[in-house]
Design a protein around this motif. Structure first.
Motif, mmCIF file in Angstrom:
data_model
loop_
_atom_site.group_PDB
_atom_site.id
_atom_site.type_symbol
_atom_site.label_atom_id
_atom_site.label_comp_id
_atom_site.label_asym_id
_atom_site.label_seq_id
_atom_site.Cartn_x
_atom_site.Cartn_y
_atom_site.Cartn_z
ATOM 1 N N ASN A 215 -7.586 6.937 1.919
ATOM 2 C CA ASN A 215 -8.200 5.676 2.326
ATOM 3 C C ASN A 215 -8.067 4.687 1.178
ATOM 4 O O ASN A 215 -8.473 4.976 0.056
ATOM 5 C CB ASN A 215 -9.678 5.867 2.683
ATOM 6 C CG ASN A 215 -9.871 6.698 3.936
ATOM 7 O OD1 ASN A 215 -10.225 7.867 3.870
ATOM 8 N ND2 ASN A 215 -9.630 6.099 5.086
ATOM 9 N N VAL A 216 -7.490 3.541 1.465
ATOM 10 C CA VAL A 216 -7.261 2.521 0.441
ATOM 11 C C VAL A 216 -8.282 1.408 0.629
ATOM 12 O O VAL A 216 -8.246 0.663 1.619
ATOM 13 C CB VAL A 216 -5.828 1.966 0.513
ATOM 14 C CG1 VAL A 216 -5.637 0.864 -0.520
ATOM 15 C CG2 VAL A 216 -4.821 3.085 0.300
ATOM 16 N N GLY A 217 -9.225 1.328 -0.302
ATOM 17 C CA GLY A 217 -10.225 0.276 -0.297
ATOM 18 C C GLY A 217 -10.305 -0.322 -1.687
ATOM 19 O O GLY A 217 -9.277 -0.614 -2.303
ATOM 20 N N ILE A 218 -11.513 -0.498 -2.210
ATOM 21 C CA ILE A 218 -11.643 -0.944 -3.605
ATOM 22 C C ILE A 218 -10.971 0.071 -4.521
ATOM 23 O O ILE A 218 -10.281 -0.278 -5.480
ATOM 24 C CB ILE A 218 -13.128 -1.131 -3.961
ATOM 25 C CG1 ILE A 218 -13.712 -2.287 -3.136
ATOM 26 C CG2 ILE A 218 -13.293 -1.400 -5.450
ATOM 27 C CD1 ILE A 218 -15.190 -2.501 -3.340
ATOM 28 N N ASP A 219 -11.169 1.349 -4.239
ATOM 29 C CA ASP A 219 -10.444 2.427 -4.906
ATOM 30 C C ASP A 219 -9.508 3.087 -3.902
ATOM 31 O O ASP A 219 -9.674 2.961 -2.686
ATOM 32 C CB ASP A 219 -11.416 3.486 -5.444
ATOM 33 C CG ASP A 219 -12.167 3.010 -6.683
ATOM 34 O OD1 ASP A 219 -11.669 2.076 -7.345
ATOM 35 O OD2 ASP A 219 -13.243 3.558 -6.961
ATOM 36 N N ILE A 220 -8.535 3.796 -4.424
ATOM 37 C CA ILE A 220 -7.662 4.610 -3.588
ATOM 38 C C ILE A 220 -8.229 6.026 -3.604
ATOM 39 O O ILE A 220 -8.227 6.695 -4.640
ATOM 40 C CB ILE A 220 -6.216 4.592 -4.109
ATOM 41 C CG1 ILE A 220 -5.670 3.155 -4.088
ATOM 42 C CG2 ILE A 220 -5.320 5.505 -3.286
ATOM 43 C CD1 ILE A 220 -4.283 3.016 -4.690
ATOM 44 N N VAL A 221 -8.734 6.457 -2.469
ATOM 45 C CA VAL A 221 -9.428 7.743 -2.382
ATOM 46 C C VAL A 221 -8.531 8.736 -1.641
ATOM 47 O O VAL A 221 -8.238 8.562 -0.457
ATOM 48 C CB VAL A 221 -10.777 7.601 -1.653
ATOM 49 C CG1 VAL A 221 -11.479 8.956 -1.575
ATOM 50 C CG2 VAL A 221 -11.655 6.574 -2.363
ATOM 51 N N VAL A 222 -8.105 9.773 -2.356
ATOM 52 C CA VAL A 222 -7.255 10.810 -1.784
ATOM 53 C C VAL A 222 -8.121 11.985 -1.358
ATOM 54 O O VAL A 222 -8.923 12.496 -2.149
ATOM 55 C CB VAL A 222 -6.191 11.282 -2.794
ATOM 56 C CG1 VAL A 222 -5.285 12.328 -2.149
ATOM 57 C CG2 VAL A 222 -5.361 10.102 -3.293
ATOM 58 N N GLY B 260 0.820 -1.213 0.000
ATOM 59 C CA GLY B 260 0.000 0.000 0.000
ATOM 60 C C GLY B 260 0.847 1.254 0.000
ATOM 61 O O GLY B 260 0.563 2.215 -0.736
ATOM 62 N N ALA B 261 1.899 1.268 0.822
ATOM 63 C CA ALA B 261 2.782 2.435 0.873
ATOM 64 C C ALA B 261 3.494 2.643 -0.459
ATOM 65 O O ALA B 261 3.595 3.776 -0.954
ATOM 66 C CB ALA B 261 3.802 2.270 1.997
ATOM 67 N N LEU B 262 3.980 1.562 -1.081
ATOM 68 C CA LEU B 262 4.637 1.675 -2.386
ATOM 69 C C LEU B 262 3.665 2.199 -3.439
ATOM 70 O O LEU B 262 4.023 3.056 -4.258
ATOM 71 C CB LEU B 262 5.172 0.315 -2.822
ATOM 72 C CG LEU B 262 6.517 -0.142 -2.266
ATOM 73 C CD1 LEU B 262 6.786 -1.589 -2.668
ATOM 74 C CD2 LEU B 262 7.653 0.762 -2.740
ATOM 75 N N THR B 263 2.434 1.697 -3.416
ATOM 76 C CA THR B 263 1.444 2.098 -4.420
ATOM 77 C C THR B 263 1.106 3.578 -4.305
ATOM 78 O O THR B 263 1.097 4.306 -5.300
ATOM 79 C CB THR B 263 0.173 1.250 -4.269
ATOM 80 O OG1 THR B 263 0.503 -0.137 -4.439
ATOM 81 C CG2 THR B 263 -0.869 1.650 -5.293
ATOM 82 N N VAL B 264 0.824 4.033 -3.083
ATOM 83 C CA VAL B 264 0.483 5.446 -2.902
ATOM 84 C C VAL B 264 1.684 6.326 -3.247
ATOM 85 O O VAL B 264 1.554 7.341 -3.942
ATOM 86 C CB VAL B 264 0.007 5.701 -1.457
ATOM 87 C CG1 VAL B 264 -0.194 7.206 -1.223
ATOM 88 C CG2 VAL B 264 -1.294 4.958 -1.187
ATOM 89 N N ASN C 157 -2.511 -0.034 7.828
ATOM 90 C CA ASN C 157 -3.850 -0.621 7.774
ATOM 91 C C ASN C 157 -4.758 0.125 6.792
ATOM 92 O O ASN C 157 -5.847 0.567 7.138
ATOM 93 C CB ASN C 157 -4.483 -0.654 9.172
ATOM 94 C CG ASN C 157 -5.710 -1.556 9.229
ATOM 95 O OD1 ASN C 157 -5.727 -2.616 8.627
ATOM 96 N ND2 ASN C 157 -6.735 -1.111 9.945
ATOM 97 N N HIS C 158 -4.281 0.270 5.556
ATOM 98 C CA HIS C 158 -5.068 0.838 4.456
ATOM 99 C C HIS C 158 -5.362 2.325 4.609
ATOM 100 O O HIS C 158 -6.264 2.845 3.949
ATOM 101 C CB HIS C 158 -6.395 0.076 4.274
ATOM 102 C CG HIS C 158 -6.241 -1.409 4.236
ATOM 103 N ND1 HIS C 158 -5.658 -2.061 3.172
ATOM 104 C CD2 HIS C 158 -6.572 -2.380 5.131
ATOM 105 C CE1 HIS C 158 -5.640 -3.364 3.410
ATOM 106 N NE2 HIS C 158 -6.175 -3.582 4.588
ATOM 107 N N THR C 159 -4.614 3.016 5.453
ATOM 108 C CA THR C 159 -4.886 4.433 5.700
ATOM 109 C C THR C 159 -3.591 5.226 5.709
ATOM 110 O O THR C 159 -2.596 4.798 6.310
ATOM 111 C CB THR C 159 -5.598 4.620 7.058
ATOM 112 O OG1 THR C 159 -6.745 3.755 7.115
ATOM 113 C CG2 THR C 159 -6.055 6.055 7.233
#
Length: 322
Positions: free
Chosen positions: A297-304, A249-253, A267-269
């Motif tokens: 918030n990282v869920g089905i979509d990544i919402v910034v 998650g950290a790499l993706t964001v 934890n997806h945040t």
């Protein structure tokens, strides 16, 4: 190596912490280079040929083509049995052909304020991974890993790969041993590599992660790139862990968005680095930000939450306070 337009470059600074530990006689203990070698063998973290399930399952047709090709290659490799030697024969059987060695990984130039740790394959060979370019800086061409293509938003066509190198500290630190000088060192590592990378991920133990993220938010002035601190409650070496989600998650964001702040991902945040605290030593949802909403918030979509993201108000050059 030349940067590609469909790649982003991330430097991972591995300071230590639970994320890369193994089970020892008295609990979890750090093991040099275990994390890097483990990620190299995981296709979700390293897919150099763009030919893993994660790359090829973007559509039913792509998966079927990939699966058929993989099945054909597997069948061709085992369809011709070897004939056992005759009992009367005195001719020894031919030795089995050695498996082809993996090609060397593409490298990225990395700088550090300390000598860069030698991986096991260099020890005793007389080769040196890093060299000193001035009294306070060492350089090395570190092997790079690359993720499968990542979609920014579910259902869109835009895809990007993240190429990253791991700068591992020696020795690896337990976060309870982190001192002010270590915060300065992290800030210096970012400053030395600022022009060569698009973003930075800091791997850190959880006990003092909130203190480090807060300190770095003030040490890194006029930041124009994403800096994310993350770690894990359960190490990557365990079957059930939170290390995979936190690091991926950290790499993706970091690789997909420009959020020019020092942040903490868990934890997806994604939290603002100086507004977060560790709230549990037992839960995977270990961090909270009582007085400020999450940045991502990282869920089905990544919402910034772009309305909360800090933006530079001037074109001042980045610098790290030391």
């Amino acid at each position: 190596m030349q940067a590609s337009s469909d790649e982003s470059r991330v430097l991972v600074v591995y300071t230590g912490g639970t994320i890369g530990m193994l089970v020892g006689n008295e609990g979890f203990v750090p093991e040099p280079f275990f994390l890097t070698e483990s990620l190299r063998k995981e296709s979700r973290f390293h897919d150099p040929n763009d030919d893993s399930l994660f790359s090829r399952a973007t559509s039913v047709q792509n998966f079927r083509t990939w699966h058929s090709r993989s099945a054909s290659a597997s069948a061709s490799g085992t369809s011709t049995p070897t004939r056992p030697p005759s009992p009367a024969s005195t001719t020894p059987p031919l030795p089995a052909a050695a498996p082809p060695s993996e090609p060397p990984l593409p490298t990225l130039l990395v700088r550090s304020s300390r000598p860069i740790a030698q991986p096991p394959e260099y020890i005793g060979t007389g080769k040196h991974l890093s060299w000193k370019i001035n009294p306070d800086c060492w350089e090395a061409h570190l092997p790079s890993l690359i993720t499968p293509k990542v979609k920014l938003v579910h259902g869109t066509a835009r895809e990007k790969r993240i190429r990253y190198a791991i700068l591992e500290w020696q020795p690896l630190l337990d976060s309870s041993n982190m001192e002010y000088s270590d915060w300065i060192r992290i800030a210096t590592e970012i400053e030395l590599n600022y022009s060569n990378f698009d973003a930075f991920v800091i791997l850190h133990g959880t006990d003092t992660m909130g203190y480090t993220s807060s300190a770095l938010s003030f040490l890194l002035e006029d930041l124009g790139k994403t800096v994310i601190i993350t770690g894990a409650q359960i190490p990557l070496s365990q079957l059930r862990n939170d290390a995979v989600d936190n690091l991926l998650g950290a790499l993706t964001v970091a690789g997909q968005f420009i959020i020019p702040e020092c942040c903490l991902y868990f934890n997806h945040t994604l939290f603002r680095g100086n507004r977060v605290t560790k709230s549990s030593s037992y839960d995977l949802d270990a961090f909270s930000s009582p007085n400020f909403p999450p940045l991502v918030n990282v869920g089905i979509d990544i919402v910034v939450n772009w309305n909360q993201v800090l933006r530079p108000k001037s074109q001042k050059k980045f610098r790290a306070h030391k």
